[in-house]
Design a protein around this motif. Structure first.
Motif, PDB file in Angstrom:
ATOM      1  N   LEU A 138       0.754  -1.206   0.014  1.00 53.10           N
ATOM      2  CA  LEU A 138      -0.094  -0.115  -0.020  1.00 53.10           C
ATOM      3  C   LEU A 138       0.882   1.313   0.089  1.00 53.10           C
ATOM      4  N   ALA A 139       1.814   1.237   0.718  1.00 50.31           N
ATOM      5  CA  ALA A 139       2.784   2.486   0.848  1.00 50.31           C
ATOM      6  C   ALA A 139       3.422   2.566  -0.464  1.00 50.31           C
ATOM      7  N   LEU A 140       3.926   1.571  -1.075  1.00 43.26           N
ATOM      8  CA  LEU A 140       4.544   1.720  -2.514  1.00 43.26           C
ATOM      9  C   LEU A 140       3.589   2.032  -3.503  1.00 43.26           C
ATOM     10  N   GLU A 141       2.375   1.612  -3.606  1.00 40.32           N
ATOM     11  CA  GLU A 141       1.399   2.254  -4.571  1.00 40.32           C
ATOM     12  C   GLU A 141       1.067   3.515  -4.255  1.00 40.32           C
ATOM     13  N   LYS A 142       0.897   4.035  -3.020  1.00 39.60           N
ATOM     14  CA  LYS A 142       0.575   5.544  -2.847  1.00 39.60           C
ATOM     15  C   LYS A 142       1.726   6.252  -3.097  1.00 39.60           C
ATOM     16  N   THR A 143       3.119   5.983  -3.015  1.00 42.54           N
ATOM     17  CA  THR A 143       4.257   6.533  -3.355  1.00 42.54           C
ATOM     18  C   THR A 143       4.511   6.666  -4.770  1.00 42.54           C
ATOM     19  N   ALA A 144       3.947   5.587  -5.577  1.00 38.08           N
ATOM     20  CA  ALA A 144       4.076   5.668  -7.254  1.00 38.08           C
ATOM     21  C   ALA A 144       3.107   6.513  -7.502  1.00 38.08           C
ATOM     22  N   ALA A 168      16.173  21.870  -5.869  1.00 36.42           N
ATOM     23  CA  ALA A 168      16.059  20.566  -6.647  1.00 36.42           C
ATOM     24  C   ALA A 168      14.651  19.980  -6.403  1.00 36.42           C
ATOM     25  N   SER A 169      13.999  19.884  -5.469  1.00 35.21           N
ATOM     26  CA  SER A 169      12.742  19.332  -5.382  1.00 35.21           C
ATOM     27  C   SER A 169      11.825  20.119  -6.208  1.00 35.21           C
ATOM     28  N   ARG A 170      11.769  21.327  -6.241  1.00 31.01           N
ATOM     29  CA  ARG A 170      10.901  22.312  -7.102  1.00 31.01           C
ATOM     30  C   ARG A 170      11.224  22.135  -8.248  1.00 31.01           C
ATOM     31  N   GLU A 171      12.380  22.024  -8.956  1.00 28.63           N
ATOM     32  CA  GLU A 171      12.713  21.582 -10.205  1.00 28.63           C
ATOM     33  C   GLU A 171      11.973  20.294 -10.571  1.00 28.63           C
ATOM     34  N   GLN A 172      12.205  19.415  -9.962  1.00 28.02           N
ATOM     35  CA  GLN A 172      11.347  18.085 -10.241  1.00 28.02           C
ATOM     36  C   GLN A 172       9.746  18.060 -10.412  1.00 28.02           C
ATOM     37  N   LEU A 173       9.508  19.170  -9.384  1.00 26.89           N
ATOM     38  CA  LEU A 173       7.920  19.295  -9.257  1.00 26.89           C
ATOM     39  C   LEU A 173       7.412  20.077 -10.591  1.00 26.89           C
ATOM     40  N   GLU A 174       8.401  20.895 -10.919  1.00 30.88           N
ATOM     41  CA  GLU A 174       7.853  21.732 -12.333  1.00 30.88           C
ATOM     42  C   GLU A 174       8.136  20.903 -13.439  1.00 30.88           C
ATOM     43  N   ARG A 175       9.027  19.769 -13.331  1.00 34.51           N
ATOM     44  CA  ARG A 175       8.944  18.921 -14.720  1.00 34.51           C
ATOM     45  C   ARG A 175       7.725  17.946 -15.071  1.00 34.51           C
ATOM     46  N   VAL A 176       7.056  17.716 -13.575  1.00 34.93           N
ATOM     47  CA  VAL A 176       5.722  17.012 -13.518  1.00 34.93           C
ATOM     48  C   VAL A 176       4.627  17.962 -14.178  1.00 34.93           C
ATOM     49  N   PHE A 177       4.773  19.141 -13.881  1.00 32.51           N
ATOM     50  CA  PHE A 177       3.531  19.718 -14.083  1.00 32.51           C
ATOM     51  C   PHE A 177       3.950  20.672 -15.284  1.00 32.51           C
ATOM     52  N   SER A 178       5.001  20.427 -16.054  1.00 26.93           N
ATOM     53  CA  SER A 178       5.395  21.279 -17.335  1.00 26.93           C
ATOM     54  C   SER A 178       4.771  20.866 -18.384  1.00 26.93           C
ATOM     55  N   PRO A 179       4.330  19.732 -18.771  1.00 24.70           N
ATOM     56  CA  PRO A 179       3.572  19.420 -19.789  1.00 24.70           C
ATOM     57  C   PRO A 179       2.008  20.040 -19.907  1.00 24.70           C
ATOM     58  N   TRP A 194       1.162  15.090  -7.046  1.00 27.55           N
ATOM     59  CA  TRP A 194       0.351  15.281  -5.715  1.00 27.55           C
ATOM     60  C   TRP A 194       1.152  14.715  -4.556  1.00 27.55           C
ATOM     61  N   ASN A 195       2.083  15.258  -4.079  1.00 29.81           N
ATOM     62  CA  ASN A 195       3.139  14.803  -2.928  1.00 29.81           C
ATOM     63  C   ASN A 195       3.265  15.677  -2.009  1.00 29.81           C
ATOM     64  N   ALA A 196       4.255  15.394  -1.052  1.00 32.53           N
ATOM     65  CA  ALA A 196       4.608  16.208   0.133  1.00 32.53           C
ATOM     66  C   ALA A 196       5.272  17.706  -0.280  1.00 32.53           C
ATOM     67  N   VAL A 197       6.042  17.438  -1.403  1.00 23.89           N
ATOM     68  CA  VAL A 197       6.493  18.763  -1.977  1.00 23.89           C
ATOM     69  C   VAL A 197       5.301  19.724  -2.411  1.00 23.89           C
TER      70      VAL A 197
END
Length: 736
Positions: A454-460, A485-496, A467-470
């Motif tokens: 359950l923890a693995l699927e939630k993290t995936a 660095a975490s914000r850059e990763q976040l922007e890559r998720v929402f960039s498309p 939609w994560n802690a960051v």
């Protein structure tokens, strides 16, 4: 007059001609043109009709002169065009139903083939828990998409002064249209549907009830009527069908829009014509069911988006079809625009009004290259289903172990008596020790592997959706580098998703500019260019949209910026001297962090009014003591003095104003008092201003710095250097 750019083109054409090269701009088109048709024995008119039928269907009325004026034939062709694309969108609409149900929380569903989605019978004593993470992730993504105002950028294709002024007019007009069409609301609505459907649409149209009221359209003196303006609405995926050639990168050759509207709306929009069309449909017994005829389950909207699903409940409804056909050089040079309500044509057949199909696709950033792409959220469904299954197992275990359990022989327990609502007494049968008749069973927790899965699927799921802690702001205590660095990763998720919305806005800008070029035949003062913000002191009309301009919306302007970061930028600008304390106080309340063109926008706005009045030959505002001479001189140089296509009298008037500004600046630097109210400032005499070489324009770069002008004037007058230095020190001490 001939500008140097035109002279260069003429020289290039002469050079190519002398070298034997062709200057015919159609020559490349001629080389790639298809072969001439073979002799089919048909007349050109018959070949023309055959081409139209091949492009738009065998029943296209325009291909036969006998049916070209038959409105019933046009209405029948419109319905046939819509039905011809039913099979091509059926599978996509089937998946759209599932996606909308998942967002609404109905996630234990299945379907047999393309049949309806339904929840199978639940086994006895089993739990079906739904921990809906999809709706939370989509709502957060929607908030991020519409958080920022798009940054419009209109760049002229040439550096011609007229093209630059038109580009400025177009950019201000787009900012006005963004507010006039209520695009913040429409972008939220379109992004909401695109998240589950993969794509939604903006449909632009000319609304005669919009726009400013003007007496020029009145039928009698003093009467005002609206000038009309652009309207926009959001369409869902089941309301739009396109030609087979359309992909995510290929524009469709034709678009059909189907809407279910009430009889009252048909009458409101089209008057008696629309009322007759709605009556005809209802009398024929062919009234449509709301949402069933468009190829999607009739119950999906009522179960997922209740407000939209129940909007036309118990209303007399009819269908409205809107057909747009793109221009074709051989078949339809002017395109086609047609509106059918019920079984009657209420508008057209007419040429395509704006020479562009006014339907803009708004996508969710999916990598699917189809015109109807599968949305990004489909990648989260597998994780969501496994989370629900694992959580259901955990709940089943809790249900089993929530109360006490005992090991007993058959019929060993006789009765249970509660005493005082607290104490319970259990009577048992049989001889021998009680421990042999009844024994309590120790409860146990669900297996550790279930918790880990359950923890693995939630993290995936969180990593895939963003939609994560960051993104929720729950990460603290990290270093600055880790946060970046975490914000850059976040922007890559929402960039498309952000880039897809920016592309939709870019297409919307092009359609809006085409509509304004068509409809702004009467000049009008736009809200963004009014008396409160006169950056461009003239009305906008059709001529402002002539020529070519490159328009786009920069995706970076749509990426959200936290308020704390805006305040940080504001403080940084103040410390580095980009803005002064007055500008800081003005922006600090809302932390408006945007591009700054000049130190004071109000001064530049007034300078542009002055430059525009000089260029247009109007009444020039008086010179004021409060004017910032450097800003006014800079605007005069950019707008007039450095341009080569303006009349000499305009250049002379601007140069005279520039000189007056220089005189006023020298008077301020000399410690002079401001002139009385109502009288223009009296600057130094012309003799005190250094003469310039012939042919050289006075520029702001040639102005002496503060404190040097009085020394320069006294030096020209022959004063001793020691006396000049003493007077200058006294002036600077009084200024401090």
């Amino acid at each position: 007059m001939t500008i140097p750019y035109t002279d260069a083109l003429i020289d290039d054409a002469l050079t190519r001609a002398m070298e034997g090269f062709s200057n015919n701009p159609e020559s490349p088109n001629d080389q790639v043109a298809p072969n001439d048709p073979e002799d089919t024995g048909q007349s050109p008119a018959e070949d023309f009709s055959a081409l139209q039928r091949a492009l738009y269907g065998a029943d296209y009325p325009g291909a036969d002169k006998n049916t070209a004026e038959d409105m019933a034939a046009w209405a029948s062709w419109t319905r046939g065009l819509w039905e011809s694309r039913r099979e091509s969108v059926q599978m996509h609409l089937h998946l759209v139903e599932r996606n909308r149900l998942f967002r609404a929380g109905q996630q234990w569903i299945s379907a047999n083939g393309l049949g309806p989605w339904r929840e199978p019978a639940r086994p006895r004593d089993s739990a079906r828990v739904v921990y809906n993470m999809i709706d939370k992730a989509l709502d957060q993504r929607l908030q991020i998409l519409v958080d920022q105002r798009p940054g419009f950028s209109v760049t002229p294709t040439t550096q011609d002064p007229d093209d630059k002024r038109k580009a400025q007019s177009q950019q201000l007009a787009l900012e006005y249209q963004h507010d006039q069409q209520q695009m913040p609301r429409l972008s939220r609505e379109a992004a909401f549907w695109a998240q589950t459907d993969g794509v939604s649409f903006w449909h632009l149209f000319w609304d005669p009830d919009r726009g400013p009221w003007d007496e020029r359209l009145g039928e009698m003196p003093g009467q005002k009527k609206p000038l009309g303006d652009i309207g926009c609405q959001t369409l869902r995926v089941e309301q739009v069908r396109v030609s087979p050639n359309a992909t995510a990168t290929q524009a469709p050759h034709w678009v059909v829009v189907r809407e279910v509207i009430s009889r009252a709306e048909a009458a409101f929009r089209y008057g008696v014509t629309g009322l007759d069309a709605a009556d005809t449909t209802m009398m024929s017994g062919n009234q449509p069911t709301y949402s069933g005829s468009e190829g999607i389950g009739a119950w999906v909207l009522t179960q997922t988006t209740i407000g939209e699903g129940q909007r036309l409940r118990d209303e007399d409804v009819t269908e409205r079809f809107t057909v747009y056909v793109a221009p074709h050089p051989d078949a339809l040079p002017e395109g086609l625009h047609l509106i059918v309500v019920g079984d009657k044509v209420v508008f057209g057949p007419a040429p395509l009004l704006w020479n562009a199909i006014p339907v803009v696709a708004v996508r969710d950033g999916s990598s699917d290259p189809s015109y109807y792409p599968r949305p990004v959220m489909e990648q989260w469904i597998d994780h969501q289903m496994r989370i629900n299954a694992l959580l259901s197992k955990w709940v089943e275990n809790i249900r089993v172990n929530a109360g006490g359990r005992f090991l007993t022989r058959p019929n060993a327990i006789a009765t249970e008596t509660f005493m005082g609502g607290v104490t319970s007494m259990i009577e048992i049968r049989g001889a021998g020790p009680m421990g042999e008749s009844i024994q309590p069973v120790q409860g146990f927790s669900v297996g550790q592997d279930v918790k880990e899965a359950l923890a693995l699927e939630k993290t995936a799921f969180e990593d895939a959706s963003g939609w994560n802690a960051v993104s929720r702001g729950q990460v603290t205590g990290e270093s600055g580098r880790a946060i970046i660095a975490s914000r850059e990763q976040l922007e890559r998720v929402f960039s498309p998703a952000v880039q897809a919305l920016a592309q939709a806005y870019t297409d919307w800008c092009k359609v809006s500019m085409a509509a304004m070029a068509w409809g702004y035949d009467v000049p009008r003062a736009l809200g963004a260019v009014g008396k409160g913000r006169p950056d461009l002191a003239r009305a906008i009309s059709t001529t402002d949209f002539d020529g070519q301009s490159d328009v786009k919306v920069e995706p970076s302007t749509l990426m959200p910026m936290p308020m704390a970061f805006r305040l940080y930028l504001l403080d940084n600008w103040l410390q580095t001297g980009v803005i002064d304390a007055k500008e800081y106080r003005r922006r600090q309340m809302f932390a408006v962090a945007k591009d700054i063109n000049t130190p004071d926008e109000d001064q530049e706005a007034r300078a542009k009014r002055v430059a525009d009045a000089i260029r247009m030959g109007g009444a020039v505002p008086d010179l004021r003591w409060q004017d910032n001479e450097a800003i006014h001189q800079d605007v005069l140089e950019r707008e007039i003095l450095l341009q080569d296509d303006l009349a000499p009298e305009v250049i002379a008037a601007a140069q005279e104003r520039w000189t007056a500004l220089a005189n006023q600046a020298m008077q301020k630097q000399g410690g002079g008092a401001p002139p009385p109210a109502g009288s223009p400032p009296a600057g130094p005499s012309a003799a005190s201003v250094p003469s310039l070489p012939a042919g050289q324009l006075p520029l702001a770069a040639g102005n002496p710095p503060i404190g040097v002008a009085p020394m320069l004037q006294q030096g020209l007058a022959g004063a001793p250097e020691a006396e000049v230095a003493a007077q200058q020190a006294d002036i600077l001490s009084r200024q401090a």
